[in-house]
Structure formats: structure tokens, C-alpha cells
Design a protein around this motif. Structure first.
Motif, PDB file in Angstrom:
ATOM      1  N   GLU A 290      16.394-100.403 -42.297  1.00  0.00           N
ATOM      2  CA  GLU A 290      17.417-100.474 -41.270  1.00  0.00           C
ATOM      3  C   GLU A 290      17.391 -99.226 -40.373  1.00  0.00           C
ATOM      4  O   GLU A 290      17.510 -99.328 -39.149  1.00  0.00           O
ATOM      5  N   TYR A 291      17.203 -98.048 -40.995  1.00  0.00           N
ATOM      6  CA  TYR A 291      17.127 -96.838 -40.183  1.00  0.00           C
ATOM      7  C   TYR A 291      15.838 -96.816 -39.368  1.00  0.00           C
ATOM      8  O   TYR A 291      15.834 -96.376 -38.210  1.00  0.00           O
ATOM      9  N   LYS A 292      14.766 -97.281 -39.963  1.00  0.00           N
ATOM     10  CA  LYS A 292      13.500 -97.289 -39.243  1.00  0.00           C
ATOM     11  C   LYS A 292      13.580 -98.205 -38.019  1.00  0.00           C
ATOM     12  O   LYS A 292      13.054 -97.889 -36.941  1.00  0.00           O
ATOM     13  N   LEU A 293      14.246 -99.347 -38.178  1.00  0.00           N
ATOM     14  CA  LEU A 293      14.440-100.253 -37.045  1.00  0.00           C
ATOM     15  C   LEU A 293      15.250 -99.564 -35.952  1.00  0.00           C
ATOM     16  O   LEU A 293      14.879 -99.597 -34.772  1.00  0.00           O
ATOM     17  N   SER A 321       4.054-104.796 -35.146  1.00  0.00           N
ATOM     18  CA  SER A 321       3.101-104.021 -35.947  1.00  0.00           C
ATOM     19  C   SER A 321       3.693-103.570 -37.276  1.00  0.00           C
ATOM     20  O   SER A 321       2.958-103.281 -38.224  1.00  0.00           O
ATOM     21  N   GLU A 322       5.012-103.522 -37.354  1.00  0.00           N
ATOM     22  CA  GLU A 322       5.664-103.172 -38.622  1.00  0.00           C
ATOM     23  C   GLU A 322       5.696-104.345 -39.594  1.00  0.00           C
ATOM     24  O   GLU A 322       6.054-104.167 -40.758  1.00  0.00           O
ATOM     25  N   GLY A 323       5.358-105.544 -39.113  1.00  0.00           N
ATOM     26  CA  GLY A 323       5.366-106.711 -39.979  1.00  0.00           C
ATOM     27  C   GLY A 323       6.721-107.393 -40.082  1.00  0.00           C
ATOM     28  O   GLY A 323       6.885-108.308 -40.901  1.00  0.00           O
ATOM     29  N   TRP A 324       7.693-106.989 -39.260  1.00  0.00           N
ATOM     30  CA  TRP A 324       9.028-107.579 -39.344  1.00  0.00           C
ATOM     31  C   TRP A 324       9.121-108.908 -38.606  1.00  0.00           C
ATOM     32  O   TRP A 324       9.937-109.766 -38.955  1.00  0.00           O
ATOM     33  N   VAL A 325       8.321-109.104 -37.553  1.00  0.00           N
ATOM     34  CA  VAL A 325       8.349-110.318 -36.745  1.00  0.00           C
ATOM     35  C   VAL A 325       6.910-110.747 -36.496  1.00  0.00           C
ATOM     36  O   VAL A 325       6.036-109.906 -36.242  1.00  0.00           O
ATOM     37  N   ALA A 356      15.755-109.343 -39.763  1.00  0.00           N
ATOM     38  CA  ALA A 356      16.687-109.355 -40.900  1.00  0.00           C
ATOM     39  C   ALA A 356      16.072-109.968 -42.146  1.00  0.00           C
ATOM     40  O   ALA A 356      16.579-109.758 -43.261  1.00  0.00           O
ATOM     41  N   LYS A 357      14.956-110.698 -41.992  1.00  0.00           N
ATOM     42  CA  LYS A 357      14.271-111.255 -43.158  1.00  0.00           C
ATOM     43  C   LYS A 357      13.746-110.145 -44.064  1.00  0.00           C
ATOM     44  O   LYS A 357      13.509-110.376 -45.250  1.00  0.00           O
ATOM     45  N   SER A 359      15.432-107.304 -44.546  1.00  0.00           N
ATOM     46  CA  SER A 359      16.571-106.446 -44.846  1.00  0.00           C
ATOM     47  C   SER A 359      17.598-107.199 -45.672  1.00  0.00           C
ATOM     48  O   SER A 359      17.632-108.436 -45.669  1.00  0.00           O
ATOM     49  N   SER A 360      18.444-106.449 -46.341  1.00  0.00           N
ATOM     50  CA  SER A 360      19.534-107.058 -47.104  1.00  0.00           C
ATOM     51  C   SER A 360      20.786-107.257 -46.261  1.00  0.00           C
ATOM     52  O   SER A 360      21.736-107.897 -46.689  1.00  0.00           O
ATOM     53  N   LEU A 361      20.789-106.699 -45.051  1.00  0.00           N
ATOM     54  CA  LEU A 361      21.947-106.832 -44.167  1.00  0.00           C
ATOM     55  C   LEU A 361      21.918-108.173 -43.434  1.00  0.00           C
ATOM     56  O   LEU A 361      20.843-108.733 -43.196  1.00  0.00           O
ATOM     57  N   PRO A 362      23.087-108.689 -43.048  1.00  0.00           N
ATOM     58  CA  PRO A 362      23.129-109.935 -42.283  1.00  0.00           C
ATOM     59  C   PRO A 362      22.427-109.779 -40.935  1.00  0.00           C
ATOM     60  O   PRO A 362      22.404-108.674 -40.364  1.00  0.00           O
ATOM     61  N   PRO A 363      21.890-110.860 -40.381  1.00  0.00           N
ATOM     62  CA  PRO A 363      21.207-110.773 -39.079  1.00  0.00           C
ATOM     63  C   PRO A 363      22.081-110.227 -37.966  1.00  0.00           C
ATOM     64  O   PRO A 363      21.596-109.495 -37.100  1.00  0.00           O
TER      65      PRO A 363
END
Length: 482
Positions: A290-293, A321-325, A356-357, A359-363
């Protein structure tokens, strides 16, 4: 003061109660977040037509100054411009209201799109790609209209014309985050040196009649004054053939710039926050996702100059490139944001919600974190520099410098037309997009969008819808050939 009245250009409403100022800003801007399609270059034109030509909240001179300042600062260019216009006209809280009205419709829409993209299969139907390509082609046509109109406003002499052409060409040849602000800086330095030199050598003058002949089509020879469309300097002075000619202003402009102390404090606060984010990234080897985002988007919002079109490649690097999307989802969102109203920085909302996929936080929480990270640097700096601008603007050379910065920024709008043209064609199996020039149909779609808006005044929402329809018309033709 209601927007239905006709105030003098640049007449502030700071002398009226706050409730009335808020109501005035709401009445004058509530619809823009729903109807301002086409991205920053089109937004500039919409703001000029509404706030300068129609409502007359600010004068042409102030608009040109704010445009140059907002382009010279990092962050969302059109969002900063709309905010600063309302800040100078009605004060801080009304400007905050305008910012929320401007951003929230598109942000909510892109959050909903992110939720829908999470539900779709890996491959879209060919009809969907045709529809998205039609939207992109229409957007390119609209941006070309904006580039044309802004160029007419920014050209004050042969040098500014050369800066626009040169900056546009340089932007086509190379692309990097540091490159675009350097081009605008070079434009400012060129006009600064040129205008200073012309003033210092102004004691060598041709007779006035010979000087004017064939060189100033906007000059009224009998009156000896410039026509309404001719740009003037910061204090009503127009540089012409080396002479600073004082043109009496027709209106007395009241402009609110805020407290210089507050502006300086905001600039210092931003610098401290920027250093803090960088230091934490260095000393913490594995920060939470979350902080990195947040830090990625905060740094992106800090180093992006030129607004929406420039943000796309950087977000591709910082998010995909971070693999999040996935790359496919990124380019689907890219096609949709081009045809969405409001700021292109709402793309961060879309990407953060998809991330958010991981992360544990809601979208919705991730979307807010991403939006705050992207918007806050540019908006804080815009507020800070607007507050100290009344002091800076008294320095004559600042006007000379901003004239070139403005021309350089307009040149980069032409670069944005080319960049979006090169990635607008969405095809099955080509997630990164390809050139609209590969198929004449998309060239025709862009041309129809340009002509419809420029010559027939078709509103941008209708132009975008027409582009989507032309895209779907293309699909059965392509299917019939197979």
C-alpha cells in the motif's frame, strides 16, 4: 454575482459572502466533470470558452499567465488550470469545491470501470475493440482542434511560432520524463533572451508606418492599438519590433492570489514531504504494498509535466511493471479514460482499484490512496505558486519567460496528438495498441471528429459518441472481409 450576469473581465467576487461565492462556482462548474471529454488539451479550450469568453471570470491576460504556470508545474495540467481560475476569481474554498466537482464524476466512473474489468474474460469481442478504437480516433480529432486553437492564442510573433513548431517536432523525436519540462524551459529562455535584447536595442527603430506594414495583421493602423485577439504582456505591454508599447487596458483586473506567506509555506511543505517519501523508499527495503503504491503515484505526480498524455507511460512503468495490473487491463483502461470526462489523472483511480488484488485493503481505499498520491503534489504546488504569483508577476522578465513556456506547452499538445494517434488502434492480440493510420477508416473518424467540433461546433460528448458509433460501423465491414 451570478454567472448569468456579465461582469467585467477579471472582476473578482471576493467581496461577496462565502455562501454566494460557493453557489456561483457550483452553478458555473458543476457540469464540467460530466461533459468535458477529450483530455487536457480539449479542457483548456473548454475553460477558455467558458471562463474567459462567456462568464468572463478572468481576463485573457490572466488566463495565458495561469496556463503557462500550470504547464510549468508538475501534476494534472487542466485540473490545476480550472482550480487556479476559480481560486483567482472566488478564493480558496470555492476553488476546492470546483476541484471536487471536476474530479469526482470521472473518478467514480473509473472506479466502476475497474470493477467491471475485473469481471470480464481475458479476450474481448472484436466489436468491443472496434468501439474503443472509434473512441480513441474521435479523441485524437478533438485534441487536434485544441492544439490548433491554442496555437492561435499562443502565437504572438515569429519566435513563438518557431517555438511551437520546434517543441512539437522535438517531442515527436524523443520521449522521457525530464525531456518535456526541459523543452518548455528552453522556450522560456529563448523568449526571455529575445525580448530583453529587443528592448535593449529599441533605440534603433524604423518609422512606425514602415514597422507595422505587413508585420502585424492584428494591428489597427488608424487607432494605433492592437485588436482584441492580440496577446499582451503582463502589464499591458506588447513587444513589437523591439519596442515595449504600453497599451492602455480597457478593464481594471481584480485578481485574488492569496497570502504569499501561505504560498511559501505550502511550497516548503511539499518539498519536505517529497524528501520524506524518497528517504522512506531508500531506508525501508520492503515497504508494504500500500505504501509502495502511494509512493509510486506520489513520485509520478511530482515528476510529470504536461498533464494526462505524459502520465500514461510512467503509470505503465510504476503499476504494470510491479505486477499489480495486467498489460491488457492497462490498455483497456487507457482507451476508456481517453473518452471519459474530467481529468486523465483519474486513470490512477482505475489502476489502484485493480491493484487491490495484491492488497488486503478494500478497492475503494486503494483507489483513494492512489488518487491522493497522484493529485496532491500538483495541487499543493499550484496553490503555493498562485499565492506568491502576485509578487513574482511584477518582475518584467517573468512575462518574457512565460511567453516562451506557454508556446512550448502548446507545442507539446501537438506531440500528444501524435502519441495518442500511435496507440489508438485496439486490435485482438495487440494489447499495447497500434497506429490509427493502419486503417483509413480511423483516419476518417478522426477527421470527422475534427471537422465536426471545429467547423460545426458539435459538442465534445457528441463527437466522442459519434466516434464510438463509427467504430461499431467498421466492425461488420471487417468481419465481412474475413
Amino acid at each position: 454575482m451570478s454567472t448569468s450576469e456579465t461582469p467585467s473581465p477579471g472582476q473578482s467576487i471576493l467581496n461577496v459572502p462565502l455562501r454566494r461565492r460557493l453557489a456561483d462556482i457550483f452553478a458555473g462548474t458543476w457540469d464540467l466533470g460530466f461533459t468535458s471529454f477529450g483530455g487536457p488539451p480539449v479542457h483548456f479550450l473548454i475553460f477558455h470558452r467558458r471562463f474567459v469568453e462567456s462568464y468572463r471570470w478572468i481576463a485573457e491576460e490572466t488566463y495565458q499567465e495561469l496556463f503557462a504556470i500550470c504547464q510549468a508545474l508538475p501534476g494534472p495540467a487542466s485540473t490545476k488550470l480550472g482550480y487556479c481560475i476559480c481560486l483567482t476569481y472566488a478564493g480558496f474554498l470555492p476553488a476546492i469545491l470546483q476541484f471536487l466537482l471536476w474530479c469526482l464524476p470521472g473518478a467514480i466512473g473509473m472506479y466502476a470501470v475497474a470493477h467491471a474489468v475485473n469481471q470480464i474474460p481475458d479476450t474481448l469481442p472484436a466489436l468491443a475493440y472496434a468501439f474503443l478504437t472509434g473512441l480513441n480516433a474521435a479523441v485524437v480529432g478533438l485534441i487536434a482542434v485544441s492544439a490548433f486553437v491554442l496555437s492561435e492564442k499562443a502565437i504572438t510573433d515569429h519566435l513563438s511560432r518557431l517555438i511551437i513548431v520546434g517543441t512539437a517536432c522535438a517531442g515527436l523525436l524523443y520521449s522521457a520524463l525530464w525531456y518535456f519540462p526541459v523543452l518548455m524551459l528552453m522556450g522560456g529562455l529563448l523568449t526571455l533572451v529575445w525580448d530583453e535584447w529587443k528592448i535593449r536595442t529599441s533605440n534603433i527603430q524604423l518609422p512606425l508606418d514602415e514597422t507595422l506594414e505587413g508585420l502585424a495583421p492584428d494591428l489597427d493602423h488608424e487607432e494605433g492599438t492592437f485588436s482584441e485577439g492580440h496577446s499582451r504582456g503582463l502589464n499591458g505591454a506588447t513587444l513589437f519590433m523591439g519596442e515595449a508599447m504600453e497599451i492602455p487596458s480597457k478593464e481594471t483586473e481584480e485578481v485574488y492570489y492569496g497570502s504569499p506567506r501561505l504560498g511559501l509555506a505550502l511550497i516548503i511543505l511539499f518539498l519536505l514531504s517529497f524528501l520524506s517519501v524518497v528517504i522512506i523508499r531508500i531506508i525501508v527495503p520492503n515497504p508494504p504494498m500500500e505504501y509502495k503504491l502511494f509512493s509510486n503515484l506520489y513520485l509520478a505526480g511530482t515528476i510529470i509535466f504536461g498533464g494526462g498524455p505524459v502520465v500514461i507511460p510512467l503509470l505503465n512503468k510504476y503499476i504494470v511493471s510491479e505486477g499489480w495490473v495486467s498489460s491488457r487491463d492497462f490498455f483497456i483502461g487507457l482507451a476508456i479514460i481517453q473518452s471519459f470526462p474530467g481529468p486523465n489523472f483519474n486513470f490512477a483511480v482505475f489502476l489502484s482499484a485493480l491493484a487491490a488484488k495484491s492488497s488486503s485493503l478494500p478497492p475503494v481505499v486503494l483507489a483513494f490512496i492512489g488518487a491522493f498520491g497522484m493529485y496532491s503534489p500538483g495541487m499543493v504546488l499550484a496553490t503555493g505558486f498562485s499565492s506568491v504569483w502576485d509578487t513574482i508577476r511584477q518582475i518584467e522578465v517573468v512575462g518574457f519567460f512565460l511567453r516562451g513556456v506557454n508556446a512550448g506547452a502548446v507545442g507539446l499538445v501537438w506531440t500528444a496528438v501524435y502519441r495518442l494517434w500511435q496507440t489508438g488502434y485496439m486490435k485482438v492480440g495487440v494489447p499495447e495498441g497500434s497506429s490509427l493510420g493502419e486503417n483509413p477508416w480511423w483516419v476518417v473518424t478522426a477527421a470527422v471528429a475534427f471537422g465536426g467540433n471545429r467547423w460545426f461546433r458539435v459538442p465534445p460528448p457528441m463527437v466522442i459518441a459519434l466516434g464510438g458509433c463509427m467504430g461499431m460501423m467498421r466492425w461488420p465491414l471487417s468481419e465481412a472481409r474475413q
